[in-house]
Design a protein around this motif. Structure first.
Motif, PDB file in Angstrom:
ATOM      1  N   GLU A  43     -33.170  75.525 -41.875  1.00  0.00           N
ATOM      2  CA  GLU A  43     -32.894  75.285 -40.457  1.00  0.00           C
ATOM      3  C   GLU A  43     -32.414  73.851 -40.241  1.00  0.00           C
ATOM      4  N   GLY A  44     -31.276  73.721 -39.544  1.00  0.00           N
ATOM      5  CA  GLY A  44     -30.768  72.409 -39.172  1.00  0.00           C
ATOM      6  C   GLY A  44     -30.121  71.620 -40.287  1.00  0.00           C
ATOM      7  N   VAL A  45     -29.852  72.263 -41.452  1.00  0.00           N
ATOM      8  CA  VAL A  45     -29.281  71.556 -42.599  1.00  0.00           C
ATOM      9  C   VAL A  45     -27.949  72.203 -42.980  1.00  0.00           C
ATOM     10  N   ASP A  46     -26.945  71.369 -43.245  1.00  0.00           N
ATOM     11  CA  ASP A  46     -25.646  71.893 -43.666  1.00  0.00           C
ATOM     12  C   ASP A  46     -25.789  72.593 -45.014  1.00  0.00           C
ATOM     13  N   ARG A  47     -25.244  73.810 -45.100  1.00  0.00           N
ATOM     14  CA  ARG A  47     -25.316  74.559 -46.345  1.00  0.00           C
ATOM     15  C   ARG A  47     -24.021  75.350 -46.560  1.00  0.00           C
ATOM     16  N   PRO A  48     -23.504  75.386 -47.813  1.00  0.00           N
ATOM     17  CA  PRO A  48     -22.314  76.197 -48.100  1.00  0.00           C
ATOM     18  C   PRO A  48     -22.673  77.677 -48.140  1.00  0.00           C
ATOM     19  N   ALA A  49     -21.761  78.514 -47.671  1.00  0.00           N
ATOM     20  CA  ALA A  49     -22.030  79.959 -47.633  1.00  0.00           C
ATOM     21  C   ALA A  49     -20.734  80.735 -47.788  1.00  0.00           C
ATOM     22  N   LEU A  50     -20.897  81.974 -48.198  1.00  0.00           N
ATOM     23  CA  LEU A  50     -19.808  82.945 -48.199  1.00  0.00           C
ATOM     24  C   LEU A  50     -20.170  83.953 -47.111  1.00  0.00           C
ATOM     25  N   ALA A  51     -19.323  84.076 -46.095  1.00  0.00           N
ATOM     26  CA  ALA A  51     -19.665  84.873 -44.921  1.00  0.00           C
ATOM     27  C   ALA A  51     -18.687  86.016 -44.725  1.00  0.00           C
ATOM     28  N   VAL A  52     -19.181  87.094 -44.123  1.00  0.00           N
ATOM     29  CA  VAL A  52     -18.333  88.226 -43.781  1.00  0.00           C
ATOM     30  C   VAL A  52     -18.456  88.481 -42.278  1.00  0.00           C
ATOM     31  N   ARG A  53     -17.321  88.651 -41.643  1.00  0.00           N
ATOM     32  CA  ARG A  53     -17.248  88.910 -40.201  1.00  0.00           C
ATOM     33  C   ARG A  53     -16.915  90.390 -40.027  1.00  0.00           C
ATOM     34  N   LEU A  54     -17.850  91.149 -39.476  1.00  0.00           N
ATOM     35  CA  LEU A  54     -17.747  92.602 -39.366  1.00  0.00           C
ATOM     36  C   LEU A  54     -17.476  93.000 -37.914  1.00  0.00           C
ATOM     37  N   VAL A  55     -16.368  93.679 -37.678  1.00  0.00           N
ATOM     38  CA  VAL A  55     -16.034  94.156 -36.336  1.00  0.00           C
ATOM     39  C   VAL A  55     -16.499  95.605 -36.224  1.00  0.00           C
ATOM     40  N   ILE A  56     -17.440  95.851 -35.273  1.00  0.00           N
ATOM     41  CA  ILE A  56     -18.038  97.173 -35.074  1.00  0.00           C
ATOM     42  C   ILE A  56     -17.490  97.783 -33.791  1.00  0.00           C
ATOM     43  N   ALA A  62     -23.943  85.713 -43.314  1.00  0.00           N
ATOM     44  CA  ALA A  62     -23.624  84.571 -44.169  1.00  0.00           C
ATOM     45  C   ALA A  62     -24.621  84.512 -45.321  1.00  0.00           C
ATOM     46  N   ILE A  63     -24.109  84.370 -46.536  1.00  0.00           N
ATOM     47  CA  ILE A  63     -24.932  84.365 -47.745  1.00  0.00           C
ATOM     48  C   ILE A  63     -24.727  83.041 -48.486  1.00  0.00           C
ATOM     49  N   ALA A  64     -25.798  82.467 -48.988  1.00  0.00           N
ATOM     50  CA  ALA A  64     -25.728  81.196 -49.712  1.00  0.00           C
ATOM     51  C   ALA A  64     -24.649  81.239 -50.795  1.00  0.00           C
ATOM     52  N   ASP A  65     -23.864  80.189 -50.862  1.00  0.00           N
ATOM     53  CA  ASP A  65     -22.750  80.127 -51.810  1.00  0.00           C
ATOM     54  C   ASP A  65     -23.243  79.588 -53.159  1.00  0.00           C
ATOM     55  N   VAL A  66     -23.826  80.465 -53.958  1.00  0.00           N
ATOM     56  CA  VAL A  66     -24.363  80.073 -55.261  1.00  0.00           C
ATOM     57  C   VAL A  66     -23.234  79.771 -56.247  1.00  0.00           C
ATOM     58  N   THR A  67     -22.060  80.369 -56.043  1.00  0.00           N
ATOM     59  CA  THR A  67     -20.954  80.167 -56.990  1.00  0.00           C
ATOM     60  C   THR A  67     -20.533  78.701 -57.068  1.00  0.00           C
ATOM     61  N   TRP A  68     -20.778  77.949 -56.010  1.00  0.00           N
ATOM     62  CA  TRP A  68     -20.396  76.541 -56.016  1.00  0.00           C
ATOM     63  C   TRP A  68     -21.205  75.754 -57.048  1.00  0.00           C
ATOM     64  N   TYR A  69     -22.447  76.172 -57.253  1.00  0.00           N
ATOM     65  CA  TYR A  69     -23.359  75.436 -58.126  1.00  0.00           C
ATOM     66  C   TYR A  69     -23.515  76.048 -59.514  1.00  0.00           C
ATOM     67  N   VAL A  70     -23.379  77.365 -59.630  1.00  0.00           N
ATOM     68  CA  VAL A  70     -23.577  78.041 -60.912  1.00  0.00           C
ATOM     69  C   VAL A  70     -22.221  78.539 -61.397  1.00  0.00           C
ATOM     70  N   ARG A  71     -21.603  77.758 -62.273  1.00  0.00           N
ATOM     71  CA  ARG A  71     -20.253  78.052 -62.727  1.00  0.00           C
ATOM     72  C   ARG A  71     -20.274  78.782 -64.067  1.00  0.00           C
TER      73      ARG A  71
END
Length: 754
Positions: free
Chosen positions: A347-360, A299-308
């Motif tokens: 830690e313990g704080v709600d944060r927007p993210a863009l995540a990738v689910r990788l099946v190995i 999961a990576i911080a969703d910067v696109t939400w804030y930097v348009r």
């Protein structure tokens, strides 16, 4: 004698007011010839025009020469300007490159109007611009094109002199020292870091200059990195408008987001990290069709939400290109409100993210993947050493539940994907990086080589998987993107490497397509041997430089067909573009790639590649200055070093303890003549065949250290050694010198006969 020709009634009257009006209305064509043509000046009227122009110049009403007259203070409609600063709103400001303050008054500063296709790189850039005056009288400079970067200003340190004025010591060894007259100091104080503009050169004494800006003081703890920031033109102060925009940002909403807050993602970062932009998780795959497989989540911080796109935040981030890391500070790409707060996966704080689910799968290969826009909550903030100690069973403060339910599955997945890495065989160079630790006074306290832990490698492997998945997804959706590309070595570099390895009796395959595994085989041959450092260094130099580009040429070093930077949008603009592309391609809501973004991907890629090289140079220069400053009081001491560079002019010797280079001029090496063996990376004595080679361990004495320039000069104490067989480039150099001596002897005999 005939009298004067009668004036034609249709011709404009040659008067003072008419000539001044013409010059003001036609700044681009106001030479003496232009004026004469406009007023149909012929015969004796030419003398009258000459006298009129001379009177106007003497009165200071017009300036210039017979090739172009102008009204003092007037700007040409199109001219060359230089970016000299920014206003409070972040608007770039330009000044004309040719301006006479004595005649024309204070040098004007105009705001820059630019578009994406003609983006200005930043302060210090020269541009060709069109001057446009609005109805209210305000003028702007519209960019036509960016010219070749050529800084007319020099950075230096101001030293006061008795009686006023002073001199500016350069911060680069090859630059000049300038004398500053009392009226040109711009109130600089002794020890201030200043920008100086060169004045007219004289045959005697120091060249004269004028200070145009005071950028800091050498008395601060951050003085050394400040030199690099200004020398390389790196933006480091956020304009007020950008900071205001960041402060107005609020929490992200749940629109288009999946709720992943219960998934125990954790961050693993350096102990002193202030921002946390990636989190990871792993678990066994319950799908019976994937025995032994696992699911890895990144999961990576969703910067696109804030930097348009189109915002001041975006324009500033694009201009910076990336964050820059110095031993004493970080120059971030985004304001702290974004990077250290709203987009930091705390830690313990709600944060927007863009995540990738990788099946190995059970062999460690990626079987499938999917991207998701989520709201997450980090369940633990861990340092690399902390996570490693916990997995090794050492006592610590990591909760047992995190160790058993999070860390152990992560390490299991890491071992699994390690099998795939072994089969892929990326380039495996062993070149440890050093880290400088500073004391409270900003000076070097010690230089350390951080230990490489499995915790580091685990995060690296998962980030690589995520980057590959991003590139594959965007390609499959036919969405334009910026790749992180690394081309294979050029044929000329491979030929040079092959010739070099031959001197060590090591063969490099000549036919067919070379892969990273071929280089890894060579590196294994020299592992733990006397040539290990040398071969690692030469193999590294044979590689191409990685760049950002919208064209996919693969990543040779990682041995991957497609690769894009996805995992750090907080500190790299390329990653932000990839995030936007994913949002657009997968219809994940607001903040996607704009049409303008997509149309200018090539220009953006060039700019951020240039910004990356700029940052690397600034970081390297800062380390050199810090080490030179640290060793300036140890002139005459001896040090153990390693030859890190061989040139026609001499040897660069690196001090392994400090990670900085000093120079040994070729003329100080000995009594015989030394030839430069380019292919062999050596300097070889003409008579003895003894010499010095890249990678050799040597002992040197410090003769000079210039902290401002970041340079050191050494005296070689180690005697030259017998080298392996010389390469063709050595014999060519020696033959050229012998032919030159023979030609001189022949010419001398001819002169004597005459």
């Amino acid at each position: 004698m005939a009298g004067r020709q009668p004036r034609n009634a249709d011709r404009p009257e040659l008067s003072r007011e008419a000539v001044l009006r013409f010059i003001a209305d036609n700044p681009g064509r106001s030479s003496k010839r232009d004026i004469a043509k406009a007023f149909a000046v012929k015969g004796d009227d030419r003398v009258a025009l000459k006298d009129l122009l001379a009177d106007l110049q003497a009165e200071g009403v017009i300036a210039g020469s017979r090739k172009r007259f102008s009204t003092p203070g007037a700007l040409p409609p199109v001219g060359v300007f230089e970016i000299r600063g920014r206003d409070d709103d972040g608007q770039l400001l330009v000044e004309p490159t040719t301006w006479d303050e004595a005649e024309d008054g204070e040098r004007p500063r105009l705001p820059v109007v630019q578009n994406r296709k003609s983006q200005v790189a930043g302060i210090g850039e020269r541009i060709l611009a069109r001057v446009v005056e609005a109805d209210d009288g305000n003028r702007t400079a519209e960019v036509i094109r960016v010219l070749e970067k050529k800084r007319t200003l020099q950075l230096g340190v101001f030293r006061t002199m008795p009686g006023g004025g002073g001199r500016v010591e350069p911060v680069e060894r090859k630059q000049l020292e300038y004398a500053i007259r009392p009226g040109d100091t711009k109130d600089a104080r002794d020890g201030d870091l200043v920008e100086v503009e060169a004045g007219p050169r004289s045959r005697i004494g120091l060249p004269v200059g004028r200070i145009v800006d005071v950028v800091g003081t050498l008395n601060s703890e951050r003085a050394i990195s400040a030199i690099a920031l200004h020398a390389h033109g790196i933006p480091h102060v956020f304009p007020k408008a950008v900071l205001d925009e960041a402060e107005r940002a609020g929490p992200a909403t749940m629109a288009y987001r999946e709720d992943w807050r219960d998934l125990p993602l954790v961050t693993i970062d350096p102990a002193d990290a202030k921002d946390h932009d990636d989190a990871v998780h792993a678990a066994d795959d319950s799908d019976p069709s994937n025995p032994g497989g696992m699911i890895v989540t990144v999961a990576i911080a969703d910067v696109t939400w804030y930097v348009r796109p189109g915002t001041k935040l975006d324009a500033e981030a694009r201009m910076r290109g990336n964050s820059v890391y110095f031993p004493d500070r970080v120059v971030p790409m985004l304001p702290e409100r974004i990077s250290n707060d709203l987009c930091s996966l705390r830690e313990g704080v709600d944060r927007p993210a863009l995540a990738v689910r990788l099946v190995i799968d059970g062999r460690g290969d990626k079987r499938s993947h999917s991207f998701h826009r989520v709201m997450m909550k980090s369940h633990a903030k861990l340092a690399y050493e902390q996570a490693q100690a916990a997995i090794d069973g050492a006592p610590g403060d990591v909760p047992p539940a995190i160790v058993d339910e999070v860390l152990k599955p992560l390490w299991k997945a890491y071992r699994l994907v390690g099998q795939s890495r072994e089969r892929r065989q990326p380039l495996d160079l062993d070149l440890p990086e050093k880290k400088i630790k500073l004391g409270a006074d900003g000076r070097v306290e010690k230089v350390v080589v951080p230990q490489r832990l499995d915790a580091h490698r685990l995060i690296e492997e998962f980030m690589i998987l995520a980057n590959v998945a991003a590139a594959e997804t965007l390609e499959s959706r036919r969405q334009a993107l910026i790749y992180r590309a690394h081309d294979s070595p050029s044929l000329s570099k491979l030929d040079s490497l092959r010739d070099f390895l031959r001197t060590l009796d090591i063969k490099l395959a000549k036919d067919g397509m070379l892969r990273p595994s071929h280089f890894n085989g060579i590196l294994r041959q020299v592992k733990a041997g006397e040539h290990e450092n040398l071969v690692n260094e030469v193999v590294l130099r044979s590689q191409s430089q990685a760049v950002y580009t919208p064209e996919n040429i693969g990543h040779f070093g990682l041995n991957l067909m497609r690769y894009a930077h996805f995992t750090s949008p907080i500190r790299r603009y390329a990653d932000l573009i990839v995030h936007r592309a994913l949002v657009t391609a997968l219809s994940l809501g607001d903040g996607g790639l704009s049409r303008e973004d997509e149309e200018n991907l090539e220009q953006t890629a060039e700019e951020i590649s240039r910004a990356e090289r700029r940052a690397m140079a600034a970081e390297r220069d800062t380390v050199d200055r810090l080490i030179a400053h640290h060793l300036a009081e140890r002139i005459g001491e001896t040090f153990e070093g390693r030859i890190a560079g061989v040139t026609k002019a001499g040897l660069f010797v690196q001090l392994p303890t400090y990670g900085a280079d000093g120079f040994v001029p070729i003329g100080t090496l000995g009594v015989e003549y030394f030839h430069y063996d380019e292919v062999g990376h050596a300097l070889v004595g003409e008579r003895s065949g003894h010499g010095y080679r890249l990678g050799d361990s040597v002992e040197v004495r410090l003769k000079e250290a210039l902290p401002l320039a970041g340079s050191m000069q050494f005296e070689m104490l180690t005697e030259p050694r017998k080298l392996p067989m010389a390469t063709g480039s050595f014999h060519k150099s020696a033959r050229k010198r012998r032919d030159g001596r023979r030609d001189k002897n022949v010419a001398s005999k001819v002169r004597k006969k005459r």
